[in-house]
Design an enzyme around this catalytic site. Structure first.
Site, mmCIF file in Angstrom:
data_model
loop_
_atom_site.group_PDB
_atom_site.id
_atom_site.type_symbol
_atom_site.label_atom_id
_atom_site.label_comp_id
_atom_site.label_asym_id
_atom_site.label_seq_id
_atom_site.Cartn_x
_atom_site.Cartn_y
_atom_site.Cartn_z
ATOM 1 N N LYS A 71 0.844 -1.197 0.000
ATOM 2 C CA LYS A 71 0.000 0.000 0.000
ATOM 3 C C LYS A 71 0.879 1.247 0.000
ATOM 4 C CE LYS A 71 -3.909 1.956 2.630
ATOM 5 N NZ LYS A 71 -4.760 1.784 3.832
ATOM 6 N N SER A 146 -9.667 1.868 2.882
ATOM 7 C CA SER A 146 -8.807 2.607 1.992
ATOM 8 C C SER A 146 -7.797 1.734 1.239
ATOM 9 C CB SER A 146 -8.044 3.669 2.784
ATOM 10 O OG SER A 146 -7.148 3.049 3.693
ATOM 11 N N SER A 170 -9.849 -0.444 7.086
ATOM 12 C CA SER A 170 -9.239 -0.240 5.771
ATOM 13 C C SER A 170 -8.542 -1.468 5.172
ATOM 14 C CB SER A 170 -8.249 0.924 5.821
ATOM 15 O OG SER A 170 -8.937 2.147 5.713
#
Lengths: 481, 94
Positions: A71, A146, A170
């Site tokens: 990420k 996210s 997330s």
């Protein structure tokens, strides 16, 4: 079976037996990325060159030759780390996050950096400062957020596994939306050093993988005490793969009444309860339980997380790194114009909310109250985990929604209603797919455990995974022939 | 209820500039979020201690010894502006 379809443990075994080389595996993944990336847009940066060099070197360790995605709010030395923000569009960290170091030591290869909602604030990747990622099961739907890029990459076969971060859901929510496995570890179990801070008392890095055994493998690689993160807990680490065995006989499982009585998608509820029944048939003891303060978790979260964010994001001022506005005749003008031009709307909203909650005269009513609510929520969970091994709930109230469907911030925040209490209490939780709805979209089931009960969670999740044998593949990206 | 004036004040504290149209939008949105958050007032918290971190923690100390750190060059590599090995910023006063 294509190489890109294999879970990490099978890929690694093939590499170990020298049936395939790390370079061949890597090439297979970049071919796959080329095939699907235009539609899915899971990545922000691809690191093909560095990865190629690494695949040609001798690699050893439990993840030797395994290609992973990271990420883009996790620092990678010499590789852009943008947080999907205009403010950090060209930021290149001078150091690796501890988790990246550990993955490298374990022999893994980094394919690239994945998309997210700006600074991890969001549940759909629609708040990305660059572009949204699309759900491989239905390109008109969001992948969740996210960590939407990481989840979509794993679902599309564009990475063997990935790291995400989870502040209020997330990791788990996008894992649920994309039909993959996502594990949020206990707060303090994984070092946050090098994770770009959103809400420091809630943030935790964890794996997003094709199956439960892979989650254990990645957790093994990244967990453990780190002197560089004073909130990382110093305790003996188990080998999490030893929990990858079937068995829930005698396990006590609680179903929080407050969760199941909420108004949410009937198909999600039916599917989760059917899965629970399978665990019951396999010998688990299932009972309804009560978590009275959990109703307040989302409200507490929307004080604590923005308050910490407003403080953490104060550092983006155009002085030391990142974007600097051209309107900079004076220092204060530079601060304000840099931040105003650099941050997206959701980030601004949360900074202002947090600033308000922390401002003079409001601190007791908001921040202190939320921290007290956190005590009560944590005590509720602690109490239940004296009697129960696990709690089960849906991961999300609905399956993946369409782009633009959640235009109201509060509607979007509700997407995290089942995941947020876990972060508030600091406990571990996993999301794994338990079926598809009538639109063909995956449904996620969440298992929660007491502090450092990742082992129990993994064992129960593995057992359920074997019982359900969820084998469906994302429709819109298909296998390449 | 939060007012447009409040939003202007908070924005100034947070070093954010919001244009007129967005001020309205933010005022409404922040108002709605604060209304939602207000349900916390129903929770009885008299005498309840605040929790900052959920895992028991105490101060973490270490010896004050010099260790390797990032070089000046590396630390400045992302600087929008630099001079003589230091970050350069616009005038503070003036």
């Amino acid at each position: 079976m294509h190489l890109y379809e294999l879970p990490i443990h099978q890929l690694r075994d093939k590499i170990d037996r020298q049936e395939v080389s790390p370079a061949e595996v890597l090439a297979a993944f970049y071919r796959r990325i080329n095939e699907v990336e235009e539609r899915v847009k899971a990545y922000i940066t691809l690191t093909e060159e560095q990865a190629g060099v690494r695949a040609s070197e001798p690699l050893s360790g439990p993840l030797a030759g395994v290609p992973l995605a990271i990420k883009d709010n996790i620092s990678t030395a010499g590789i852009k780390t943008t947080c999907s923000s205009r403010l950090l569009a060209n930021y290149v960290p001078p150091y690796d996050a501890t988790v990246v170091n550990r993955l490298n030591q374990a022999g893994a290869i980094i394919l690239g950096k994945t998309n997210l909602d700006e600074f991890a604030m969001g549940s759909s990747t629609e708040n990305s400062g660059l572009y949204p990622t699309r759900n491989p099961w239905n390109l008109e739907c969001v992948p969740g957020g996210s960590s939407g890029g990481s989840a979509a990459a794993v679902a599309a076969g564009a990475a063997a596994g990935a790291l995400g971060s989870d502040t209020g859901g997330s990791i788990r929510q996008p894992a649920a939306f994309c039909g993959v496995v996502g594990l949020k570890p206990t707060y303090g179990n994984v070092s946050r050093y090098g994770l770009v801070a959103f809400a420091s008392s809630l943030d935790q890095i964890g794996p997003i993988t094709k199956d439960v055994a892979d989650a254990a493998l990645l957790l093994n690689a990244i967990c453990g005490h780190d002197p560089l993160d004073s909130t990382s807990v110093d305790r003996p680490q188990p080998d999490y793969t030893q929990f990858i065995k079937e068995g829930v006989q005698g396990m006590r499982i609680g179903l929080p009444r407050e969760y199941f009585s909420m108004d949410f998608d009937q198909e999600v509820k039916t599917s989760v309860l059917a899965a629970v029944q399978r665990l019951e048939q396999a010998g688990a003891r299932v009972e309804e339980v009560s978590l009275p303060s959990a109703d307040f978790a989302l409200a507490a979260y929307y004080i604590i997380a923005p308050a910490e964010a407003s403080s953490n994001l104060a550092r983006y001022d155009g002085v030391r790194y990142g974007y600097r506005s051209k309107q900079n005749a004076k220092l204060s003008e530079m601060f304000t114009s840099t931040r105003s031009q650099g941050f997206g709307d959701e980030v601004k909203r949360r900074i202002m909310l947090g600033t308000y909650a922390l401002s003079s005269g409001y601190y007791d009513a908001y921040y202190l109250k939320a921290q007290q609510a956190r005590t009560l929520i944590k005590e509720d969970f602690d109490q239940l985990f004296k009697e129960y091994d696990l709690l089960i709930s849906p991961t999300t109230p609905t399956t993946a929604f369409k782009f633009g469907e959640m235009s109201d911030p509060i509607d979007m925040y509700q997407a995290d209603i089942f995941t947020v209490p876990v972060n508030i209490a600091g406990i571990p939780a996993i999301s794994l797919p338990c079926g598809l709805d009538s639109k063909g979209l995956p449904i996620g089931l969440q298992m929660m455990g007491g502090h450092f009960a990742e082992g129990k969670i993994l064992q129960a999740a593995y057992t359920l995974e074997q019982l359900l044998a969820f084998k469906e593949q994302p429709a819109e990206v298909g296998g390449a022939e | 209820m939060i007012s447009k004036k409040d939003v202007e004040y908070i924005a100034r504290l947070a070093h954010l500039e919001i244009d007129e149209q967005d001020k309205e939008v933010f005022t409404n949105q922040l108002g709605a979020i604060l209304d939602y958050i207000d349900q916390l007032s129903q929770l009885e918290t008299e005498g309840v201690e605040a929790t900052a971190y959920t895992v028991p923690m105490k101060n973490v100390f270490r010896e004050d010894r010099i260790a390797t750190s990032i070089s000046r060059e590396k630390a400045l590599a992302n600087a929008p502006d630099q001079r003589e090995g230091q970050f350069r910023v616009p005038p503070i006063i003036g």
